[in-house]
Design a protein around this motif. Structure first.
Motif, PDB file in Angstrom:
ATOM      1  N   VAL A 431     -47.086  14.931 -20.560  1.00 42.20           N
ATOM      2  CA  VAL A 431     -46.094  14.134 -21.295  1.00 42.20           C
ATOM      3  C   VAL A 431     -44.926  14.993 -21.768  1.00 42.20           C
ATOM      4  O   VAL A 431     -43.769  14.588 -21.667  1.00 42.20           O
ATOM      5  N   LEU A 432     -45.210  16.174 -22.281  1.00 42.28           N
ATOM      6  CA  LEU A 432     -44.157  17.016 -22.862  1.00 42.28           C
ATOM      7  C   LEU A 432     -43.261  17.572 -21.756  1.00 42.28           C
ATOM      8  O   LEU A 432     -43.691  18.364 -20.924  1.00 42.28           O
ATOM      9  N   ARG A 433     -42.003  17.162 -21.757  1.00 43.84           N
ATOM     10  CA  ARG A 433     -41.031  17.603 -20.759  1.00 43.84           C
ATOM     11  C   ARG A 433     -39.936  18.427 -21.430  1.00 43.84           C
ATOM     12  O   ARG A 433     -39.897  18.575 -22.648  1.00 43.84           O
ATOM     13  N   GLY A 434     -39.019  18.902 -20.639  1.00 37.52           N
ATOM     14  CA  GLY A 434     -37.967  19.753 -21.161  1.00 37.52           C
ATOM     15  C   GLY A 434     -36.923  19.031 -21.979  1.00 37.52           C
ATOM     16  O   GLY A 434     -36.195  19.653 -22.740  1.00 37.52           O
ATOM     17  N   SER A 435     -36.818  17.702 -21.839  1.00 36.01           N
ATOM     18  CA  SER A 435     -35.850  16.926 -22.611  1.00 36.01           C
ATOM     19  C   SER A 435     -36.549  15.717 -23.214  1.00 36.01           C
ATOM     20  O   SER A 435     -37.586  15.255 -22.719  1.00 36.01           O
ATOM     21  N   LEU A 436     -35.963  15.191 -24.290  1.00 35.30           N
ATOM     22  CA  LEU A 436     -36.603  14.102 -25.021  1.00 35.30           C
ATOM     23  C   LEU A 436     -36.680  12.830 -24.183  1.00 35.30           C
ATOM     24  O   LEU A 436     -37.691  12.113 -24.232  1.00 35.30           O
ATOM     25  N   ASP A 437     -35.646  12.527 -23.390  1.00 38.77           N
ATOM     26  CA  ASP A 437     -35.693  11.286 -22.612  1.00 38.77           C
ATOM     27  C   ASP A 437     -36.800  11.321 -21.565  1.00 38.77           C
ATOM     28  O   ASP A 437     -37.489  10.324 -21.337  1.00 38.77           O
ATOM     29  N   GLN A 438     -37.013  12.491 -20.934  1.00 41.69           N
ATOM     30  CA  GLN A 438     -38.106  12.607 -19.967  1.00 41.69           C
ATOM     31  C   GLN A 438     -39.464  12.521 -20.663  1.00 41.69           C
ATOM     32  O   GLN A 438     -40.402  11.925 -20.133  1.00 41.69           O
ATOM     33  N   THR A 439     -39.570  13.102 -21.865  1.00 47.02           N
ATOM     34  CA  THR A 439     -40.829  13.039 -22.616  1.00 47.02           C
ATOM     35  C   THR A 439     -41.163  11.602 -22.982  1.00 47.02           C
ATOM     36  O   THR A 439     -42.314  11.166 -22.850  1.00 47.02           O
ATOM     37  N   LEU A 440     -40.170  10.843 -23.449  1.00 47.37           N
ATOM     38  CA  LEU A 440     -40.422   9.454 -23.827  1.00 47.37           C
ATOM     39  C   LEU A 440     -40.845   8.619 -22.617  1.00 47.37           C
ATOM     40  O   LEU A 440     -41.757   7.794 -22.702  1.00 47.37           O
ATOM     41  N   ALA A 441     -40.186   8.848 -21.483  1.00 44.55           N
ATOM     42  CA  ALA A 441     -40.558   8.106 -20.275  1.00 44.55           C
ATOM     43  C   ALA A 441     -41.975   8.450 -19.834  1.00 44.55           C
ATOM     44  O   ALA A 441     -42.772   7.564 -19.485  1.00 44.55           O
ATOM     45  N   ARG A 442     -42.319   9.736 -19.863  1.00 47.18           N
ATOM     46  CA  ARG A 442     -43.665  10.162 -19.484  1.00 47.18           C
ATOM     47  C   ARG A 442     -44.710   9.634 -20.478  1.00 47.18           C
ATOM     48  O   ARG A 442     -45.818   9.282 -20.093  1.00 47.18           O
ATOM     49  N   ARG A 443     -44.365   9.637 -21.752  1.00 46.87           N
ATOM     50  CA  ARG A 443     -45.311   9.157 -22.766  1.00 46.87           C
ATOM     51  C   ARG A 443     -45.720   7.718 -22.488  1.00 46.87           C
ATOM     52  O   ARG A 443     -46.906   7.385 -22.456  1.00 46.87           O
ATOM     53  N   ASN A 444     -44.747   6.864 -22.267  1.00 48.86           N
ATOM     54  CA  ASN A 444     -45.046   5.453 -22.031  1.00 48.86           C
ATOM     55  C   ASN A 444     -45.839   5.259 -20.744  1.00 48.86           C
ATOM     56  O   ASN A 444     -46.802   4.491 -20.697  1.00 48.86           O
ATOM     57  N   ALA A 445     -45.424   5.972 -19.679  1.00 54.64           N
ATOM     58  CA  ALA A 445     -46.121   5.836 -18.393  1.00 54.64           C
ATOM     59  C   ALA A 445     -47.538   6.373 -18.483  1.00 54.64           C
ATOM     60  O   ALA A 445     -48.479   5.794 -17.914  1.00 54.64           O
ATOM     61  N   ARG A 446     -47.725   7.475 -19.197  1.00 54.04           N
ATOM     62  CA  ARG A 446     -49.052   8.078 -19.319  1.00 54.04           C
ATOM     63  C   ARG A 446     -50.012   7.164 -20.068  1.00 54.04           C
ATOM     64  O   ARG A 446     -51.149   6.952 -19.643  1.00 54.04           O
ATOM     65  N   VAL A 447     -49.574   6.612 -21.186  1.00 56.05           N
ATOM     66  CA  VAL A 447     -50.463   5.754 -21.985  1.00 56.05           C
ATOM     67  C   VAL A 447     -50.829   4.503 -21.202  1.00 56.05           C
ATOM     68  O   VAL A 447     -52.012   4.141 -21.095  1.00 56.05           O
ATOM     69  N   ALA A 594     -25.953  14.995 -15.622  1.00 62.07           N
ATOM     70  CA  ALA A 594     -27.338  15.066 -16.086  1.00 62.07           C
ATOM     71  C   ALA A 594     -27.391  15.177 -17.609  1.00 62.07           C
ATOM     72  O   ALA A 594     -28.251  14.566 -18.256  1.00 62.07           O
ATOM     73  N   SER A 595     -26.480  15.951 -18.209  1.00 63.62           N
ATOM     74  CA  SER A 595     -26.409  16.042 -19.666  1.00 63.62           C
ATOM     75  C   SER A 595     -26.097  14.681 -20.268  1.00 63.62           C
ATOM     76  O   SER A 595     -26.653  14.293 -21.302  1.00 63.62           O
ATOM     77  N   PHE A 596     -25.203  13.954 -19.625  1.00 66.61           N
ATOM     78  CA  PHE A 596     -24.839  12.603 -20.075  1.00 66.61           C
ATOM     79  C   PHE A 596     -26.068  11.691 -20.105  1.00 66.61           C
ATOM     80  O   PHE A 596     -26.298  10.962 -21.080  1.00 66.61           O
ATOM     81  N   GLN A 597     -26.884  11.752 -19.071  1.00 71.31           N
ATOM     82  CA  GLN A 597     -28.079  10.909 -19.004  1.00 71.31           C
ATOM     83  C   GLN A 597     -29.126  11.337 -20.030  1.00 71.31           C
ATOM     84  O   GLN A 597     -29.707  10.504 -20.719  1.00 71.31           O
ATOM     85  N   ARG A 598     -29.385  12.639 -20.111  1.00 75.13           N
ATOM     86  CA  ARG A 598     -30.439  13.122 -21.006  1.00 75.13           C
ATOM     87  C   ARG A 598     -30.089  12.907 -22.478  1.00 75.13           C
ATOM     88  O   ARG A 598     -30.965  12.661 -23.306  1.00 75.13           O
ATOM     89  N   SER A 599     -28.823  13.006 -22.803  1.00 74.47           N
ATOM     90  CA  SER A 599     -28.424  12.911 -24.202  1.00 74.47           C
ATOM     91  C   SER A 599     -28.608  11.511 -24.771  1.00 74.47           C
ATOM     92  O   SER A 599     -28.696  11.347 -25.995  1.00 74.47           O
TER      93      SER A 599
END
Length: 729
Positions: A431-447, A594-599
């Motif tokens: 779940v823990l990724r290098g950016s918050l948006d990737q972490t949130l996406a992984r968190r939801n998919a993982r659960v 990519a910065s635009f998307q992650r932010s």
């Protein structure tokens, strides 16, 4: 001919037709599952079921790096992943008698493993291999007396899988190469349709922003797929088929350029009823051209009638003959220029269709020149040097991951419901990724994936057959591996099934412990989310460096696109340098995107200014489009281009562009904003190309000036940070 080369050619001929219609990621998943099965079968015969379990874990860890790529690259990556996984296994197994020591080992392995990201995203699967080895080492019960034996089987399984992958990829490399081309064509068609959406969204701010986000996402996908295709196609051995594939890939790369140029001057159409009508017509033309690219993709996938030789293609002439503009409307002067671009796009796609039908076409670059565009695959230890500072996002993420895994292990041992530390550690790691948006996406998919996977296991538990469970385990390995980069929730479901079945096979009396698994997953997801705020790498920290690199790359592309002041045609003599600078510019703008998307997912207090960032991206892309048009014009150098006044104008433009793209802006030439509609020549481009070319030079400088201003406005709150940025040549 070597034995491996003979096997590669034979396999390509035998496997191509049955596998062509299957996406490469599914073929790869099946290949990995077969490899794990081979390892399991050999170990079962040699040492029994328990030995097979340890051997298969070594194989699964090594297989993480076995993703579609060339044989040489996969061999290196799988070997590195196998070595790191085995080292992690022995450390965890050796420290198992002492809980505190095992916790320290887990934290150290996790942090050290993710330092591999110093090599870039390509090292992601390798970085995860030691973490998965940690999980397997903790999850499978190993008596202290048999630790050495378990480790031996683990190493043996990884070694056998390394040999398997080396053999398998030789047979599948041709299929992977063709699939990479098909994926690039598919992403190109998506970008055409996204551009059509942007045309239709004009005048609606919410729709424009949504279309811009979609464009950025699809452009990033296309850039990634084009690079993977380069890595396959440009290193392939010389042959008629490979020459055709090279010509097709070069066409796709140029189509991206022409598509970007198609946006120029469209803003002059306005948002009134006639302007919207013209945009709708243009969007329909792009959709029709995209259908041709889709046909190419289908043919590359093995659909024999994907490209019909009798298909007349998009009717561009008819499209522009019915434009809804009143007689005398000054916007009508734009139509010949727009028609020329749409016809160029349609012609490029028609050439692409001819190539996929078997036509031959000379390749503009030699094999020696093409190698310059292949991504480097060096694994030198020197790559870690720039990241040994807390300013590095790589080091910050590695420390964050190490702390998170250590905390996960500690918290799991203290939970009252008898949590499984291995499962909590795995949940945090994925779940823990290098950016918050990737972490949130992984968190939801993982659960959600874990919940569905547990439900699947409940149904499987009704079938009391070890052989059946073994088959399901192998199928889960294939699915989990295939979908990890495509749809992570599918991977989460398959990984849950795989892990629960594996533990059940290792300890049948222990049951599936589904309730505890769900609790562990929720706990791991919560910890991963919490640790996202430990040593965070918010986008505002790296924005100055990213923007400065984009400005420098644009300036380099501007210099190469315009040749030299005394020889405008010189761009034709510097094909490699110009194409490399173009790719650097695309990559640099892609980093800003990519910065635009992650932010977007970051806390509001640190979020990047959306409007300013979108303006910079828009102007930078527009400048890229201008430069591509100028480069194409100069490559078809005409006699009037060598006239003294034209040469002087080109030289002044070349210098002005570089000055406009300086961050301080002090040397930028002054100039009023040009009204492009009033600057349109009275005669169409096909009768007065000189006037249109000189206008393009002036408009390009104007957009470069806007790009520089947008960059300075974007970085105004953090200008001091840019003082530490060193120019990169």
């Amino acid at each position: 001919m070597s034995l491996l080369s003979w096997w590669a050619r034979l396999s390509y001929g035998v496997l191509w037709r049955p596998l062509a219609r299957i996406p490469g990621y599914l073929v790869n998943g099946v290949e990995v599952a077969v490899g794990v099965t081979v390892v399991y079968a050999i170990a079962t015969v040699a040492g029994g079921a328990h030995a097979a379990l340890f051997a298969s874990t070594g194989a699964v860890c090594a297989s993480l790096a076995d993703v579609p790529n060339t044989a040489a690259r996969i061999a290196r990556r799988v070997a590195i992943a196998a070595v790191l996984a085995c080292v992690a296994s022995v450390l965890v197994l050796a420290s198992s008698p002492w809980s505190w020591a095992q916790g320290v080992a887990i934290a150290a392995i996790g942090g050290g493993a993710f330092m591999m990201l110093a090599y870039g995203p390509r090292a992601g699967p390798i970085a995860f291999a030691p973490v998965l080895a940690i999980v397997f080492a903790m999850a499978i019960p190993v008596p202290e007396a048999t630790v050495a034996v378990a480790f031996g089987w683990n190493v043996a399984g990884a070694a056998v899988y390394v040999l398997w992958s080396a053999l398998a990829v030789r047979g599948l490399e041709g299929c992977y190469r063709r699939d990479a081309l098909a994926n690039a064509a598919e992403a190109t068609a998506q970008l055409f349709r996204t551009r059509a959406q942007m045309l239709r969204a004009a005048g609606e701010p919410a729709q424009v922003l949504a279309a811009l986000r979609a464009w950025i996402s699809h452009e990033a996908k296309l850039a990634e797929r084009l690079q993977l295709a380069r890595d396959f196609v440009f290193v392939a051995a010389e042959s008629p088929a490979n020459r055709r594939e090279t010509a097709m890939l070069l066409r796709l790369i140029d189509i991206r350029d022409v598509l970007l140029a198609s946006r120029l001057d469209v803003n002059l159409l306005g948002a009134d009823a006639p302007g919207r009508g013209v945009r709708t017509h243009l969007a329909g033309g792009l959709d029709a051209i995209a259908a041709g690219v889709d046909a190419v993709r289908a043919a590359l996938r093995g659909v024999l009638r994907g490209v019909d030789a009798n298909d007349p293609g998009a009717d561009i002439a008819g499209l522009f003959a019915t434009m809804p503009l009143a007689h005398g409307d000054p916007r009508a002067r734009l139509m010949p220029a727009l028609a020329d671009r749409w016809q160029r796009l349609a012609a490029e796609v028609a050439e692409l269709e001819a190539l996929v039908r078997g036509a031959d076409e000379p390749v503009a670059l030699t094999r020696e020149e093409l190698v310059h565009f292949v991504a480097r695959d060096s694994w030198s230890i020197a790559a870690f040097g720039p990241h040994l500072t807390l300013r590095s996002p790589v080091l910050r993420h590695a420390l964050r991951m190490g702390l998170a895994l250590g905390a996960a292990y500690l918290v799991a041992t203290l939970m009252p419901w008898g949590a499984h530390p291995a499962w909590v550690v795995l949940s945090v790691a994925v779940v823990l990724r290098g950016s918050l948006d990737q972490t949130l996406a992984r968190r939801n998919a993982r659960v959600l994936g874990t919940l569905i996977g547990c439900l699947v296991v409940v149904l499987l538990f009704e079938v009391h057959s070890v052989a059946f469970l073994n088959l399901v385990f192998i199928a889960a390995v294939a699915v989990a591996h295939a979908f990890v980069g495509i749809h992570y929730m599918v991977t989460a479901i398959a990984a849950t099934v795989m892990a629960l079945i594996q533990q059940h096979l290792a300890n049948p009396q222990g049951g599936f412990a589904i309730t505890e698994r769900i609790a562990d997953t929720l706990l791991g997801a919560l910890l991963a989310w919490a640790f996202s705020f430990v040593l965070p790498s918010w986008e505002q920290r790296s924005l100055p460096q990213v923007v400065v690199r984009a400005l420098q790359a644009l300036a380099g592309y501007a210099q190469d696109s315009l040749g030299t002041a005394d020889d405008p045609g010189a761009v034709d003599n510097a094909r490699v340098g110009q194409r490399l600078s173009r790719r650097r510019a695309y990559d640099a703008i892609g980093a800003v995107e990519a910065s635009f998307q992650r932010s977007a997912a970051e806390p509001r207090r640190v979020r990047l200014p959306v409007d300013d960032l979108a303006a910079f991206i828009d102007h930078a892309q527009r400048l890229m489009a201008h430069l591509s048009v100028l480069r194409l014009s100069l490559s078809r150098s005409r006699e009037w281009m060598h006239a003294p006044d034209v040469v002087a104008e080109i030289g002044w433009t070349r210098t002005a562009l570089v000055q406009c793209l300086q961050l301080d802006g002090a040397a930028a030439p002054d100039g009023d904003t040009i009204d492009p509609l009033d600057s349109l020549p009275m005669d169409p481009a096909f009768t007065d190309r000189r006037a249109w070319f000189l206008r393009r030079l002036r408009i390009t400088v104007d957009d470069a000036r806007r790009t520089g201003r947008a960059a300075r406005r974007l970085l105004a709150p953090a200008r001091t940070a840019t003082e530490d940025v060193q120019p990169q040549r």
